[in-house]
Write an enzyme that holds these catalytic residues in place. Structure first.
Site, PDB file in Angstrom:
ATOM      1  CB  VAL A  62      37.495  62.859  94.782  1.00 22.43           C
ATOM      2  CG1 VAL A  62      37.465  63.717  93.682  1.00 22.43           C
ATOM      3  CG2 VAL A  62      38.964  62.537  95.093  1.00 22.43           C
ATOM      4  CG  ASN A  87      43.086  62.334  85.853  1.00 28.01           C
ATOM      5  OD1 ASN A  87      43.596  61.592  85.248  1.00 28.01           O
ATOM      6  ND2 ASN A  87      43.329  63.540  86.410  1.00 28.01           N
ATOM      7  CB  SER A 152      48.060  53.038  86.867  1.00 26.78           C
ATOM      8  OG  SER A 152      49.605  52.873  86.735  1.00 26.78           O
ATOM      9  CE1 TYR A 164      48.789  55.723  91.383  1.00 28.16           C
ATOM     10  CE2 TYR A 164      49.903  54.059  89.962  1.00 28.16           C
ATOM     11  CZ  TYR A 164      49.225  55.368  90.041  1.00 28.16           C
ATOM     12  OH  TYR A 164      48.724  55.769  88.882  1.00 28.16           O
ATOM     13  CB  ALA A 166      46.437  47.621  96.522  1.00 28.76           C
ATOM     14  CE  LYS A 168      45.582  55.101  89.796  1.00 26.20           C
ATOM     15  NZ  LYS A 168      44.630  55.894  89.171  1.00 26.20           N
TER      16      LYS A 168
END
Length: 264
Positions: A62, A87, A152, A164, A166, A168
């Site tokens: 991805v 996901n 999240s 993480y 930032a 999400k």
């Protein structure tokens, strides 16, 4: 559910992604999961065949624009895509700046740029690349489909989670932005923001790191329902977002009531 319904789940070879994919396939969706680990892809394919599920596992990255374009060229060449579940992702715990105390002097250790870029590329750029191609495929085939992004509960910010959180938060911003842009084509875009999940990843980490296990046990006391969520419960929310005909631009938070952010 019509047999012609087709779904894509990224990061679908383990954990929540696999739980969602199995649920969709069991409910009649022709489901494709993607991942990078060849061994896991083979296991998923064998499981699908053993359970007689309309599910196939293929390799795609991805974070690579070329890989994502190749994926969709093959996936949607002869059939439409009705659902895309973004996901794929991965967490990283790293303080922005940490003072490491030594015998002679205090040393400052800073968050490496490479780790920031790797996390943001997987958790945010990957959503952008896959979401872009999914939207284009749905518009091309004139399909009123749905895109469900996995965010999240930490998107609001959390201790030691610069990259993480930032990424999400960016996923949630993309969700709302895409809902404005794609609604005219009948495409719904929503997000699901899980709290801590009692799944394979958590169990592996807590069994390997006793200190982390103690920390997570203490953190659980701040969850009103007093337990972590199950992957099946999060999958319920993903499937609801996929099916609900008037849901778009929303972030469904499913975290047992908290905690709002991890603290030391």
């Amino acid at each position: 559910m019509s047999e012609s319904r087709n779904a894509l789940v990224t990061g679908g070879t383990r954990g929540l992604g696999l739980t969602v994919a199995r649920r969709l396939a069991a409910e009649g969706w022709h489901t494709t999961v993607i991942g990078l680990d060849e061994g896991r892809l083979e296991k998923v394919q064998a499981m699908a065949e053993a359970e007689c599920l309309e599910l196939r596992a293929i390799r795609a990255d991805v974070t690579s624009e070329e890989s994502v374009r190749e994926l969709f060229a093959g996936l949607t060449a002869t059939r439409p895509l009705h659902l895309c579940v973004n996901n794929a992702g991965g967490n990283l715990s790293r303080l922005l700046v940490k003072k490491r105390r030594g015998r002679q002097s205090d040393e400052l250790v800073t968050h490496p740029l490479e780790e920031w870029e790797r996390t943001v590329r997987l958790c945010l750029t990957g959503v952008f690349l896959v979401g872009r191609e999914a939207a284009a495929a749905m518009i091309r085939h004139e399909v009123p489909g749905a895109i469900v992004n996995v965010s999240s509960g930490l998107a609001v910010g959390a201790y030691g989670q610069s990259a993480y959180t930032a990424a999400k938060a960016g996923v949630e911003a993309l969700t709302r932005t895409w809902s404005y842009e794609l609604g005219q084509y009948g495409i719904r875009v929503s997000a699901v923001a899980p709290g801590v999940m009692d799944g394979e990843a958590l169990r592996e980490k807590t069994s390997s790191f006793p200190r982390h296990a103690r920390y997570m046990e203490g953190l659980q006391r701040f969850v009103p329902l007093g337990r972590w969520g199950m992957e099946e419960e999060i999958a319920d929310a993903v499937c609801f977002a996929a099916e609900s005909p008037y849901l778009t631009g929303s972030v469904i938070r499913i975290d047992g009531g908290g905690p709002p952010g991890w603290v030391p």
